[in-house]
Motif scaffolding. Structure first.
Motif, PDB file in Angstrom:
ATOM      1  N   PHE A 153      -9.201  -3.878   9.038  1.00 44.00           N
ATOM      2  CA  PHE A 153      -9.574  -5.257   8.713  1.00 44.00           C
ATOM      3  C   PHE A 153      -8.569  -6.242   9.304  1.00 44.00           C
ATOM      4  O   PHE A 153      -8.957  -7.277   9.870  1.00 44.00           O
ATOM      5  CB  PHE A 153      -9.665  -5.411   7.195  1.00 44.00           C
ATOM      6  CG  PHE A 153      -9.958  -6.809   6.741  1.00 44.00           C
ATOM      7  CD1 PHE A 153     -11.175  -7.398   7.005  1.00 44.00           C
ATOM      8  CD2 PHE A 153      -8.998  -7.530   6.049  1.00 44.00           C
ATOM      9  CE1 PHE A 153     -11.445  -8.698   6.584  1.00 44.00           C
ATOM     10  CE2 PHE A 153      -9.261  -8.815   5.625  1.00 44.00           C
ATOM     11  CZ  PHE A 153     -10.487  -9.407   5.893  1.00 44.00           C
ATOM     12  N   ALA A 176      -5.544   5.364  -0.235  1.00 42.30           N
ATOM     13  CA  ALA A 176      -6.653   5.569   0.701  1.00 42.30           C
ATOM     14  C   ALA A 176      -7.136   4.259   1.319  1.00 42.30           C
ATOM     15  O   ALA A 176      -7.794   4.273   2.360  1.00 42.30           O
ATOM     16  CB  ALA A 176      -7.806   6.267  -0.012  1.00 42.30           C
ATOM     17  N   MET A 177      -6.811   3.138   0.720  1.00 40.37           N
ATOM     18  CA  MET A 177      -7.246   1.837   1.248  1.00 40.37           C
ATOM     19  C   MET A 177      -6.377   1.330   2.395  1.00 40.37           C
ATOM     20  O   MET A 177      -6.673   0.288   2.971  1.00 40.37           O
ATOM     21  CB  MET A 177      -7.269   0.805   0.125  1.00 40.37           C
ATOM     22  CG  MET A 177      -8.307   1.093  -0.950  1.00 40.37           C
ATOM     23  SD  MET A 177      -9.972   1.246  -0.315  1.00 40.37           S
ATOM     24  CE  MET A 177     -10.279  -0.402   0.239  1.00 40.37           C
ATOM     25  N   ILE A 178      -5.329   2.074   2.751  1.00 44.03           N
ATOM     26  CA  ILE A 178      -4.453   1.643   3.854  1.00 44.03           C
ATOM     27  C   ILE A 178      -5.235   1.526   5.160  1.00 44.03           C
ATOM     28  O   ILE A 178      -5.126   0.530   5.865  1.00 44.03           O
ATOM     29  CB  ILE A 178      -3.268   2.602   4.035  1.00 44.03           C
ATOM     30  CG1 ILE A 178      -2.281   2.457   2.899  1.00 44.03           C
ATOM     31  CG2 ILE A 178      -2.557   2.360   5.358  1.00 44.03           C
ATOM     32  CD1 ILE A 178      -1.137   3.453   2.967  1.00 44.03           C
ATOM     33  N   PHE A 195       0.817  -1.207   0.000  1.00 44.67           N
ATOM     34  CA  PHE A 195       0.000   0.000   0.000  1.00 44.67           C
ATOM     35  C   PHE A 195       0.855   1.263   0.000  1.00 44.67           C
ATOM     36  O   PHE A 195       0.346   2.357  -0.223  1.00 44.67           O
ATOM     37  CB  PHE A 195      -0.960   0.014   1.192  1.00 44.67           C
ATOM     38  CG  PHE A 195      -2.157  -0.862   0.998  1.00 44.67           C
ATOM     39  CD1 PHE A 195      -3.218  -0.436   0.225  1.00 44.67           C
ATOM     40  CD2 PHE A 195      -2.219  -2.111   1.572  1.00 44.67           C
ATOM     41  CE1 PHE A 195      -4.330  -1.245   0.032  1.00 44.67           C
ATOM     42  CE2 PHE A 195      -3.322  -2.926   1.394  1.00 44.67           C
ATOM     43  CZ  PHE A 195      -4.379  -2.490   0.615  1.00 44.67           C
ATOM     44  N   PRO A 250      -8.641   1.273   5.879  1.00 43.05           N
ATOM     45  CA  PRO A 250      -9.590   0.155   5.987  1.00 43.05           C
ATOM     46  C   PRO A 250      -8.892  -1.207   6.044  1.00 43.05           C
ATOM     47  O   PRO A 250      -9.334  -2.092   6.781  1.00 43.05           O
ATOM     48  CB  PRO A 250     -10.448   0.270   4.728  1.00 43.05           C
ATOM     49  CG  PRO A 250     -10.300   1.667   4.270  1.00 43.05           C
ATOM     50  CD  PRO A 250      -8.945   2.116   4.709  1.00 43.05           C
ATOM     51  N   TYR A 251      -7.809  -1.360   5.298  1.00 42.20           N
ATOM     52  CA  TYR A 251      -7.079  -2.627   5.330  1.00 42.20           C
ATOM     53  C   TYR A 251      -6.470  -2.853   6.716  1.00 42.20           C
ATOM     54  O   TYR A 251      -6.525  -3.966   7.249  1.00 42.20           O
ATOM     55  CB  TYR A 251      -5.996  -2.640   4.254  1.00 42.20           C
ATOM     56  CG  TYR A 251      -5.250  -3.945   4.172  1.00 42.20           C
ATOM     57  CD1 TYR A 251      -5.855  -5.068   3.630  1.00 42.20           C
ATOM     58  CD2 TYR A 251      -3.937  -4.062   4.639  1.00 42.20           C
ATOM     59  CE1 TYR A 251      -5.177  -6.278   3.550  1.00 42.20           C
ATOM     60  CE2 TYR A 251      -3.255  -5.272   4.557  1.00 42.20           C
ATOM     61  CZ  TYR A 251      -3.879  -6.369   4.009  1.00 42.20           C
ATOM     62  OH  TYR A 251      -3.210  -7.558   3.941  1.00 42.20           O
ATOM     63  N   ILE A 273      -6.561   6.238  -4.741  1.00 41.68           N
ATOM     64  CA  ILE A 273      -7.503   5.202  -4.286  1.00 41.68           C
ATOM     65  C   ILE A 273      -6.769   4.086  -3.548  1.00 41.68           C
ATOM     66  O   ILE A 273      -7.190   3.658  -2.469  1.00 41.68           O
ATOM     67  CB  ILE A 273      -8.306   4.651  -5.478  1.00 41.68           C
ATOM     68  CG1 ILE A 273      -9.247   5.725  -6.009  1.00 41.68           C
ATOM     69  CG2 ILE A 273      -9.080   3.396  -5.089  1.00 41.68           C
ATOM     70  CD1 ILE A 273      -9.906   5.370  -7.324  1.00 41.68           C
ATOM     71  N   VAL A 274      -5.662   3.623  -4.108  1.00 46.28           N
ATOM     72  CA  VAL A 274      -4.895   2.551  -3.451  1.00 46.28           C
ATOM     73  C   VAL A 274      -4.346   3.037  -2.116  1.00 46.28           C
ATOM     74  O   VAL A 274      -4.417   2.332  -1.105  1.00 46.28           O
ATOM     75  CB  VAL A 274      -3.756   2.048  -4.371  1.00 46.28           C
ATOM     76  CG1 VAL A 274      -2.838   1.092  -3.620  1.00 46.28           C
ATOM     77  CG2 VAL A 274      -4.328   1.377  -5.603  1.00 46.28           C
TER      78      VAL A 274
END
Length: 121
Positions: free
Chosen positions: A85, A77-79, A56, A81-82, A74-75
């Motif tokens: 999770f 920004a996914m840090i 990421f 939520p990942y 977008i990638v």
């Protein structure tokens, strides 16, 4: 056939304010950060999924160099939520391990992965 009650109540993930109340009531609470550390060190799946966090960081840099700015954002920004999770998975892994190995409760309490309230606030 006699059924014995499980002496260890189910562990719960709670927000901070509710966690303090749960400790006062004597319930066991899993520390997400400590659970993630234990999962990363003791389970190959946890180590692999935590090491994927590195992607990421690297992938957005490569995408910016290739002029894919929106996809890079977008990638990147996914840090968050990942990461959240992964913490949920780590808590589930700790619960599953303790269900299969109840003799390790004391070890997990001593290391700070789970907390048990003493009834004193």
């Amino acid at each position: 056939m006699l059924r014995t009650l499980n002496p260890h109540p189910r562990l719960r993930l709670r927000p901070v304010g509710l966690a303090l109340r749960a400790l006062a009531q004597g319930e066991r609470v899993v520390s997400p950060a400590e659970a993630n550390y234990w999962w990363r060190k003791n389970d190959p799946a946890g180590a692999l999924l935590n090491n994927l966090m590195f992607l990421f960081i690297v992938v957005p840099i490569v995408l910016v160099l290739k002029s894919f700015y929106a996809l890079s954002f977008i990638v990147f920004a996914m840090i968050v939520p990942y990461g959240l999770f992964l913490r949920r998975l780590a808590i589930h892994a700790v619960r599953h391990h303790l269900e299969n190995h109840p003799e390790e409760w004391e070890k997990f309490e001593e290391s700070g992965i789970i907390s048990t309230g003493s009834g004193v606030c």
